[in-house]
Motif scaffolding. Sequence first.
Motif, PDB file in Angstrom:
ATOM      1  N   PHE A 116       0.829  -1.211   0.000  1.00  0.00           N
ATOM      2  CA  PHE A 116       0.000   0.000   0.000  1.00  0.00           C
ATOM      3  C   PHE A 116       0.863   1.261   0.000  1.00  0.00           C
ATOM      4  N   PHE A 117       2.080   1.153   0.573  1.00  0.00           N
ATOM      5  CA  PHE A 117       3.006   2.290   0.494  1.00  0.00           C
ATOM      6  C   PHE A 117       3.347   2.569  -0.979  1.00  0.00           C
ATOM      7  N   TRP A 118       3.705   1.502  -1.723  1.00  0.00           N
ATOM      8  CA  TRP A 118       4.070   1.719  -3.134  1.00  0.00           C
ATOM      9  C   TRP A 118       2.854   2.125  -3.962  1.00  0.00           C
ATOM     10  N   GLY A 119       1.679   1.631  -3.561  1.00  0.00           N
ATOM     11  CA  GLY A 119       0.445   2.071  -4.232  1.00  0.00           C
ATOM     12  C   GLY A 119       0.245   3.573  -4.071  1.00  0.00           C
ATOM     13  N   GLN A 120       0.546   4.077  -2.860  1.00  0.00           N
ATOM     14  CA  GLN A 120       0.408   5.522  -2.589  1.00  0.00           C
ATOM     15  C   GLN A 120       1.450   6.329  -3.381  1.00  0.00           C
ATOM     16  N   VAL A 121       2.696   5.823  -3.410  1.00  0.00           N
ATOM     17  CA  VAL A 121       3.743   6.539  -4.177  1.00  0.00           C
ATOM     18  C   VAL A 121       3.355   6.583  -5.655  1.00  0.00           C
ATOM     19  N   HIS A 153      -3.853  11.227 -18.661  1.00  0.00           N
ATOM     20  CA  HIS A 153      -3.305  11.835 -17.441  1.00  0.00           C
ATOM     21  C   HIS A 153      -4.387  12.130 -16.402  1.00  0.00           C
ATOM     22  N   ALA A 154      -5.576  12.537 -16.873  1.00  0.00           N
ATOM     23  CA  ALA A 154      -6.646  12.870 -15.922  1.00  0.00           C
ATOM     24  C   ALA A 154      -7.248  11.602 -15.308  1.00  0.00           C
ATOM     25  N   THR A 155      -7.475  10.579 -16.147  1.00  0.00           N
ATOM     26  CA  THR A 155      -8.195   9.395 -15.664  1.00  0.00           C
ATOM     27  C   THR A 155      -7.343   8.501 -14.778  1.00  0.00           C
ATOM     28  N   VAL A 156      -6.048   8.428 -15.092  1.00  0.00           N
ATOM     29  CA  VAL A 156      -5.198   7.485 -14.359  1.00  0.00           C
ATOM     30  C   VAL A 156      -5.086   7.855 -12.871  1.00  0.00           C
ATOM     31  N   VAL A 157      -5.197   9.148 -12.568  1.00  0.00           N
ATOM     32  CA  VAL A 157      -5.142   9.584 -11.160  1.00  0.00           C
ATOM     33  C   VAL A 157      -6.369   9.043 -10.411  1.00  0.00           C
ATOM     34  N   ILE A 158      -7.533   9.135 -11.081  1.00  0.00           N
ATOM     35  CA  ILE A 158      -8.770   8.653 -10.445  1.00  0.00           C
ATOM     36  C   ILE A 158      -8.684   7.129 -10.256  1.00  0.00           C
ATOM     37  N   LEU A 159      -8.155   6.456 -11.291  1.00  0.00           N
ATOM     38  CA  LEU A 159      -8.024   4.995 -11.225  1.00  0.00           C
ATOM     39  C   LEU A 159      -7.165   4.573 -10.030  1.00  0.00           C
ATOM     40  N   CYS A 160      -6.010   5.225  -9.877  1.00  0.00           N
ATOM     41  CA  CYS A 160      -5.092   4.852  -8.784  1.00  0.00           C
ATOM     42  C   CYS A 160      -5.729   5.132  -7.419  1.00  0.00           C
ATOM     43  N   PHE A 161      -6.505   6.203  -7.348  1.00  0.00           N
ATOM     44  CA  PHE A 161      -7.192   6.508  -6.090  1.00  0.00           C
ATOM     45  C   PHE A 161      -8.185   5.389  -5.757  1.00  0.00           C
ATOM     46  N   TRP A 163      -7.999   2.311  -6.637  1.00  0.00           N
ATOM     47  CA  TRP A 163      -7.231   1.116  -6.224  1.00  0.00           C
ATOM     48  C   TRP A 163      -7.048   1.114  -4.706  1.00  0.00           C
ATOM     49  N   LEU A 164      -6.618   2.284  -4.192  1.00  0.00           N
ATOM     50  CA  LEU A 164      -6.289   2.362  -2.765  1.00  0.00           C
ATOM     51  C   LEU A 164      -7.556   2.384  -1.917  1.00  0.00           C
ATOM     52  N   ARG A 165      -8.515   3.159  -2.360  1.00  0.00           N
ATOM     53  CA  ARG A 165      -9.728   3.335  -1.558  1.00  0.00           C
ATOM     54  C   ARG A 165     -10.533   2.040  -1.442  1.00  0.00           C
ATOM     55  N   THR A 166     -10.563   1.249  -2.553  1.00  0.00           N
ATOM     56  CA  THR A 166     -11.359   0.011  -2.512  1.00  0.00           C
ATOM     57  C   THR A 166     -10.477  -1.205  -2.222  1.00  0.00           C
ATOM     58  N   ARG A 167      -9.194  -0.976  -1.985  1.00  0.00           N
ATOM     59  CA  ARG A 167      -8.219  -2.072  -1.774  1.00  0.00           C
ATOM     60  C   ARG A 167      -8.303  -3.046  -2.928  1.00  0.00           C
ATOM     61  N   GLN A 168      -8.234  -2.510  -4.118  1.00  0.00           N
ATOM     62  CA  GLN A 168      -8.488  -3.335  -5.287  1.00  0.00           C
ATOM     63  C   GLN A 168      -7.430  -4.418  -5.472  1.00  0.00           C
ATOM     64  N   SER A 169      -7.921  -5.640  -5.670  1.00  0.00           N
ATOM     65  CA  SER A 169      -7.052  -6.815  -5.709  1.00  0.00           C
ATOM     66  C   SER A 169      -5.992  -6.795  -6.806  1.00  0.00           C
ATOM     67  N   MET A 170      -6.284  -6.166  -7.917  1.00  0.00           N
ATOM     68  CA  MET A 170      -5.351  -6.278  -9.048  1.00  0.00           C
ATOM     69  C   MET A 170      -4.281  -5.200  -9.078  1.00  0.00           C
ATOM     70  N   PHE A 171      -4.277  -4.286  -8.086  1.00  0.00           N
ATOM     71  CA  PHE A 171      -3.372  -3.151  -8.266  1.00  0.00           C
ATOM     72  C   PHE A 171      -1.877  -3.493  -8.254  1.00  0.00           C
ATOM     73  N   PRO A 172      -1.411  -4.501  -7.459  1.00  0.00           N
ATOM     74  CA  PRO A 172       0.036  -4.753  -7.513  1.00  0.00           C
ATOM     75  C   PRO A 172       0.527  -5.155  -8.908  1.00  0.00           C
ATOM     76  N   VAL A 173      -0.261  -6.015  -9.576  1.00  0.00           N
ATOM     77  CA  VAL A 173       0.148  -6.458 -10.915  1.00  0.00           C
ATOM     78  C   VAL A 173       0.127  -5.278 -11.891  1.00  0.00           C
TER      79      VAL A 173
END
Length: 278
Positions: A116-121, A153-161, A163-173
């Motif tokens: 989750f640290f790397w997800g935030q970075v 650039h606009a959408t990817v920020v929302i996507l990453c947010f 990932w973290l907010r819903t603890r999305q399973s696929m984010f590490p990959v």
Amino acid sequence: MALAYSTLTYWLVNHPYIANFTWTEGETFGSTVFFVAIVVSLYLSATFLLRHAVVSLPSLGSKILKPITSVHSFILCLLSLIMAVGCILSVTSDPTMHLFHTICFPLDVKPKGPLFFWGQVFYLSKILEFGDTLLIILGKSFQRLSFLHVYHHATVVILCFTWLRTRQSMFPVALVTNSLVHVVMYGYYFLCAVGRRPGWKRFVTEFQIVQFVFGFVLSGWMFPEHYFGSGCSGVWTIYFMGAFNGSLLVLFFNFRSKNYANKKQLDNYFPKETIKLA
Ligand SMILES: CC(C)(COP(=O)(O)OP(=O)(O)OC[C@H]1O[C@@H](n2cnc3c(N)ncnc32)[C@H](O)[C@@H]1OP(=O)(O)O)[C@@H](O)C(=O)NCCC(=O)NCCSC(=O)CC(=O)O
């Protein structure tokens, strides 16, 4: 080798700040819907306003712009490498983690620890990438200020947010895949900024396309998980993930056919010198 591995593992995984990191909505920097909404709105409006404002201004000389562009691209290339390695080591150095956990967090997963640290970075690095748009505008390279560029650039920020907010399973990959692609992409941009035009531009585009195919297929593969008794966390956001990857796939296929369709542009892939030698 062993020393390098343990040093890297300490600084990228086991350092107390990283190991004890907890992503808490409303407390961690940038962790509210309000923050994302403001950041994305500011990005879109600043892009629109600056695009029109710079037309009447004198051009910033390439002597000023090129060094800034190369430093920016170099930092993002290095940061992407660090994020990919950090995320991989977070999985491989944890004996309680098996590979399936990188695509399926248990439902009760706590947003804690190195992943989750790397997800935030990674999420914050997407805001740093807004600098790309600024550099394009300041360089008055308006043909590169495409819908693809601004939409991505606009959408990817929302996507990453999400990932973290819903603890999305696929984010590490997805994080590792995109970071590796960005090592190559920012490496390419860095070389361009220092005045060398690499012959492998087309390879970068195709690497990006493979990434979006992979993301799209992975999202589709998770659909049954969503419908039938899900045991993985945050899979309901696969709809967003699928739509994001699918739309960028279409846009990148379009970019590819426009940029490499004819012989002249094939020279981007096989530089003239190579063709002569063959
Ligand atoms: C090969 C690509 C990576 C880039 O294609 P382009 O046609 O934009 O590339 P190009 O050959 O014109 O790039 C060279 C120019 O970029 C400048 N340049 C260097 N670093 C830069 C930076 N960090 N941001 C913006 N521009 C930069 C160089 O100085 C040079 O300018 P000069 O020509 O003046 O000397 C392509 O595959 C691609 O992604 N195209 C979509 C356009 C885009 O915006 N991509 C990035 C975000 S999408 C993304 O990131 C998807 C993903 O996640 O993978």
